[in-house]
Design a protein around this motif. Structure first.
Motif, PDB file in Angstrom:
ATOM      1  N   ARG A 159       0.837  -1.197   0.000  1.00  0.00           N
ATOM      2  CA  ARG A 159       0.000   0.000   0.000  1.00  0.00           C
ATOM      3  C   ARG A 159       0.874   1.250   0.000  1.00  0.00           C
ATOM      4  NH1 ARG A 159      -4.101  -0.408   4.058  1.00  0.00           N
ATOM      5  NH2 ARG A 159      -3.932  -2.680   4.043  1.00  0.00           N
ATOM      6  N   TRP A 160       0.218   2.410  -0.028  1.00  0.00           N
ATOM      7  CA  TRP A 160       0.895   3.699  -0.149  1.00  0.00           C
ATOM      8  C   TRP A 160       2.023   3.849   0.868  1.00  0.00           C
ATOM      9  CZ3 TRP A 160       1.042   8.049   3.143  1.00  0.00           C
ATOM     10  CH2 TRP A 160       1.401   9.270   2.559  1.00  0.00           C
ATOM     11  N   GLY A 161       1.765   3.492   2.108  1.00  0.00           N
ATOM     12  CA  GLY A 161       2.752   3.677   3.162  1.00  0.00           C
ATOM     13  C   GLY A 161       3.939   2.741   3.079  1.00  0.00           C
ATOM     14  N   ASP A 162       3.871   1.734   2.223  1.00  0.00           N
ATOM     15  CA  ASP A 162       4.977   0.787   2.074  1.00  0.00           C
ATOM     16  C   ASP A 162       6.065   1.288   1.126  1.00  0.00           C
ATOM     17  OD1 ASP A 162       3.747  -1.068   3.777  1.00  0.00           O
ATOM     18  OD2 ASP A 162       2.598  -1.929   2.123  1.00  0.00           O
ATOM     19  N   TYR A 163       5.798   2.391   0.429  1.00  0.00           N
ATOM     20  CA  TYR A 163       6.750   2.911  -0.539  1.00  0.00           C
ATOM     21  C   TYR A 163       7.456   4.138   0.035  1.00  0.00           C
ATOM     22  CZ  TYR A 163       4.423  -0.152  -3.875  1.00  0.00           C
ATOM     23  OH  TYR A 163       3.916  -1.252  -4.519  1.00  0.00           O
ATOM     24  N   ALA A 164       8.770   4.182  -0.102  1.00  0.00           N
ATOM     25  CA  ALA A 164       9.574   5.289   0.413  1.00  0.00           C
ATOM     26  C   ALA A 164      10.139   6.105  -0.742  1.00  0.00           C
ATOM     27  CB  ALA A 164      10.713   4.750   1.271  1.00  0.00           C
ATOM     28  N   VAL A 165      10.188   7.422  -0.564  1.00  0.00           N
ATOM     29  CA  VAL A 165      10.788   8.282  -1.580  1.00  0.00           C
ATOM     30  C   VAL A 165      12.245   7.868  -1.780  1.00  0.00           C
ATOM     31  CG1 VAL A 165      11.450  10.651  -2.147  1.00  0.00           C
ATOM     32  CG2 VAL A 165       9.222  10.188  -1.098  1.00  0.00           C
TER      33      VAL A 165
END
Length: 342
Positions: free
Chosen positions: A192-198
């Motif tokens: 989900r969205w929170g699993d991806y880091a810039v």
């Protein structure tokens, strides 16, 4: 003269609005062909039931179906005599395209600049795709290098000031979209969205070898009439150039492995077709997370992603050489926003 030789650089005027032929009604047939041509598996675009569970009335057509259809309309008036399609900016999908919608396109000339060789120039256009209700479904800027017909005085150069990226606040979330009850199992991945880091980079692992027949079918499907894609005598090397949009769709489909929940493309920030692509090339893809943003819609976040397509054994995550130019195996460098469940 009743035939259309296409426009040359000196045929464009600043502020001119070009209404493109021919409107087209799109349906489930386009969806089936799109999914046959590309390994596209996005759940939102594959299942009416899944789309309804996300707050939509039915499954919309893939975002890139809308893009290719509108883009194809512009080719006879914008890029029939193009040397190269140079880039994209300020692209936004403003509303879904549903089976049964009729799409048409129009473009405004927003920039002109002759090249120093005097034999070609760059044309900037802002293109809008509209449905049967005269609602804009998507818009984007692109610029192309176009041949001149003859040695003629050039107009005063006008280079438009374009935003480096669409602001997160300007992203349009389709009415009713709700990912708060999103089914990750049916979508195919748990990320989900929170699993991806810039700054995170994702190797999408899979590859696909591009076939001449599939490219020709796709280019005809989008009614793209650019000579370099059809006429093998148009290039000195006798090879037909693969339509850049074909590469975009292949790379986007390959990105499912690692980004299956990046369901909807909502903005096109920038894009470059870095090197030519030909039949027989094997294409692979990787992505980099550039930014994250909320949207205000229930359960819906946005990821800004760089999608890079490479060919034939490129080094992992290779992009540019020491000279700052794109490495020869790099085919596509695309910067876009996608909607992802929180």
């Amino acid at each position: 003269m009743k035939t259309n030789p296409g426009r040359f650089f000196e045929d464009y005027r600043m502020g001119e609005v070009i209404r493109h032929a021919v409107p087209r009604t799109v349906s489930g047939g386009e969806r089936a062909l799109y999914h046959a041509l590309y390994p596209a598996r996005g759940a939102l675009y594959s299942s009416d039931a899944f789309a309804r569970s996300c707050g939509l009335a039915q499954s919309p057509l893939d975002d890139l179906i809308a893009f290719h259809t509108v883009f194809g309309k512009t080719v006879p008036d914008v890029s029939l005599n193009a040397v190269a399609n140079l880039g994209y900016a300020e692209g936004r999908w403003l509303r879904p395209v549903w089976p049964g919608d009729s799409l048409r396109a129009q473009s405004e000339v927003i920039g002109l600049k002759e090249n120093s060789n005097g034999r070609s120039g760059v044309v900037w256009v802002r293109t809008r795709g509209l449905n049967q209700h005269d609602e804009t479904v998507l818009e984007y800027v692109r610029w192309v290098m176009v041949r001149k017909r003859r040695e003629t005085p050039a107009p005063a150069p006008v280079v438009p000031a374009l935003k480096p990226a669409v602001e997160a606040a300007d992203l349009v979330v389709p009415a009713g979209l709700d990912f708060s009850g999103y089914d990750f199992a049916l979508a195919g991945e748990r990320h989900r969205w929170g699993d991806y880091a810039v700054g995170e980079r994702i190797d999408h692992v899979d590859g696909v070898t591009i076939e001449e027949a599939e490219h020709m079918l796709a280019t005809r499907l989008w009614q793209n009439t650019a000579k370099v894609h059809f006429d093998a005598t148009h290039r000195e090397d006798g090879r037909r150039l693969i339509y850049g949009g074909h590469v975009i769709s292949l790379a986007r489909a390959l990105s499912f492995n690692g980004l299956a929940n990046a369901q909807m493309m909502v903005a096109l920030n920038a894009g470059a077709h870095a090197n030519p692509c030909f039949a027989g090339d094997t294409l692979r893809a990787w992505s980099e997370v550039l930014d994250r943003a909320g949207t205000g819609a229930p359960g819906v976040g946005a990821l800004r992603l760089r999608l890079v397509a490479v060919k034939d054994g490129a080094a992992p995550f290779a992009l540019r050489g020491e000279d700052g130019k794109y490495a020869p195996p790099v085919l596509l460098d695309l910067d876009y926003w996608a909607l992802v469940p929180l």
